[in-house]
Design a protein around this motif. Structure first.
Motif, PDB file in Angstrom:
ATOM      1  N   ALA A   1       0.826  -1.207   0.000  1.00 42.30           N
ATOM      2  CA  ALA A   1       0.000   0.000   0.000  1.00 42.30           C
ATOM      3  C   ALA A   1       0.863   1.260   0.000  1.00 42.30           C
ATOM      4  CB  ALA A   1      -0.916   0.000   1.219  1.00 42.30           C
ATOM      5  N   ASP A   2       2.172   1.097   0.279  1.00 44.56           N
ATOM      6  CA  ASP A   2       3.065   2.255   0.286  1.00 44.56           C
ATOM      7  C   ASP A   2       3.482   2.670  -1.121  1.00 44.56           C
ATOM      8  OD1 ASP A   2       3.055   2.617   2.992  1.00 44.56           O
ATOM      9  OD2 ASP A   2       4.698   1.200   3.325  1.00 44.56           O
ATOM     10  N   VAL A   3       3.229   1.775  -2.095  1.00 44.25           N
ATOM     11  CA  VAL A   3       3.506   2.129  -3.484  1.00 44.25           C
ATOM     12  C   VAL A   3       2.199   2.627  -4.076  1.00 44.25           C
ATOM     13  CG1 VAL A   3       4.320   1.318  -5.718  1.00 44.25           C
ATOM     14  CG2 VAL A   3       5.215   0.289  -3.626  1.00 44.25           C
ATOM     15  N   LYS A   4       2.205   3.876  -4.496  1.00 49.02           N
ATOM     16  CA  LYS A   4       0.976   4.443  -5.060  1.00 49.02           C
ATOM     17  C   LYS A   4       1.154   4.655  -6.549  1.00 49.02           C
ATOM     18  CE  LYS A   4      -0.458   6.629  -0.789  1.00 49.02           C
ATOM     19  NZ  LYS A   4       0.788   6.382  -0.009  1.00 49.02           N
ATOM     20  N   LEU A   5       0.331   3.942  -7.313  1.00 52.64           N
ATOM     21  CA  LEU A   5       0.383   4.064  -8.763  1.00 52.64           C
ATOM     22  C   LEU A   5      -0.825   4.873  -9.210  1.00 52.64           C
ATOM     23  CD1 LEU A   5       1.760   2.854 -11.443  1.00 52.64           C
ATOM     24  CD2 LEU A   5      -0.176   1.317 -11.430  1.00 52.64           C
ATOM     25  N   THR A   6      -0.569   5.934  -9.941  1.00 54.29           N
ATOM     26  CA  THR A   6      -1.667   6.745 -10.457  1.00 54.29           C
ATOM     27  C   THR A   6      -1.655   6.666 -11.975  1.00 54.29           C
ATOM     28  OG1 THR A   6      -1.226   8.234  -8.627  1.00 54.29           O
ATOM     29  CG2 THR A   6      -2.779   8.991 -10.276  1.00 54.29           C
ATOM     30  N   ALA A   7      -2.752   6.179 -12.535  1.00 55.13           N
ATOM     31  CA  ALA A   7      -2.885   6.090 -13.984  1.00 55.13           C
ATOM     32  C   ALA A   7      -4.364   6.225 -14.302  1.00 55.13           C
ATOM     33  CB  ALA A   7      -2.346   4.754 -14.495  1.00 55.13           C
ATOM     34  N   PRO A   8      -4.705   6.663 -15.513  1.00 57.59           N
ATOM     35  CA  PRO A   8      -6.127   6.798 -15.828  1.00 57.59           C
ATOM     36  C   PRO A   8      -6.786   5.428 -15.969  1.00 57.59           C
ATOM     37  CG  PRO A   8      -4.785   7.253 -17.758  1.00 57.59           C
ATOM     38  CD  PRO A   8      -3.840   7.079 -16.623  1.00 57.59           C
ATOM     39  N   ALA A   9      -8.066   5.306 -15.602  1.00 56.49           N
ATOM     40  CA  ALA A   9      -8.783   4.041 -15.783  1.00 56.49           C
ATOM     41  C   ALA A   9      -9.015   3.787 -17.266  1.00 56.49           C
ATOM     42  CB  ALA A   9     -10.102   4.079 -15.027  1.00 56.49           C
TER      43      ALA A   9
END
Lengths: 155, 103
Positions: A61-69
């Motif tokens: 949970a400490d790795v946050k990946l942000t990408a569009p759905a």
């Protein structure tokens, strides 16, 4: 139908000749610090093994990946991997699991750099995008599916 | 010819947000030119380095999965006034770099 099979045939032979000529023409000195084996790997595990020595990454949970759905244009998909909350981040790797060669990029950190990368990547089709973080000698990951309506790898 | 890149960065709370835009085709070597039937030759940024205050802090390797005209945002703990240098090199040996002072 004929036209289609003709195109397929030319594409296939074209790709093979590219591979050969790239191997012959690229002076190895130029790419001395470029991990060719990892970047040429066709599978996610192969690429991670060649790059980080292991492909055994735990979900974190400490790795946050942000990408569009949903990415309307796969050629420019904004992706952010944020592991600022982790200690001792050595590197961040972004992987596009379904691309012909899945490895996108590797960032190695030292000194004052923080475990954070934001960039734009190409996605050929709908697939899982993965952020792999190496911290304290162990691998952690986060992934997300990105739906692609227009692919970004073909010509 | 050198690779053209534009970088800016500002310090907030002891952390510099360094953002770069690089002008480059990021050609994989596998894409076909429909008019000639031959592939576009490979031209790809392979290595990117970031230095802050004379120390190399980030060493990146890229593939053709990075979009054309790449955008990169990284964070480095730094003070305003520190000098930042971003340098890039592609597979043909072409290089580019940008140096500026953090605000």
């Amino acid at each position: 139908m004929k036209r289609r099979s003709f195109l397929k045939a030319t594409l296939a032979t074209g790709a093979a000749s590219v591979a050969v000529s790239a191997g012959l023409l690229t002076p190895s000195t130029v790419l001395a610090s470029w991990n060719k084996k990892a970047f040429d790997a066709k599978k996610v595990d192969e690429a991670l093994n060649a790059l980080l020595g292991s492909s055994d990454a735990a979900d974190s949970a400490d790795v946050k990946l942000t990408a569009p759905a949903i990415a309307e244009n796969g050629a420019v998909t904004p992706v952010t991997v944020d592991a600022s909350g982790m200690k001792g981040v050595e590197s961040i790797v972004i992987v596009a699991s379904n691309n012909p060669t899945p490895l996108v990029c590797e960032y190695k950190f030292s000194g004052a750099a923080q475990g954070f990368v934001s960039t734009r990547i190409r996605l050929g089709s709908t697939q899982q995008v993965m952020g792999v973080v190496k911290a304290g000698g162990k691998l952690y990951k986060a992934q997300q599916e990105v739906r692609v309506t227009i692919g970004g790898c073909g010509g | 010819m050198s690779i053209n890149l534009r970088t800016r960065g500002s310090v907030k709370g002891g952390v510099a947000e360094i953002k770069s835009l690089i002008r480059h085709p990021m050609e994989s070597g596998a894409r076909m030119d429909q008019s000639t039937g031959k592939p576009f030759p490979m031209k790809l940024i392979t290595n990117v380095d970031v230095s802050v205050a004379g120390k190399k802090v980030i060493d990146a390797q890229w593939s053709a999965n990075v979009s054309a005209n790449p955008y990169m945002h990284v964070n480095v703990a730094a003070n305003s006034g520190d000098e930042v240098t971003i340098s890039v090199e592609d597979n043909t040996g072409e290089k580019g770099s940008d140096t500026f002072k953090l605000r």
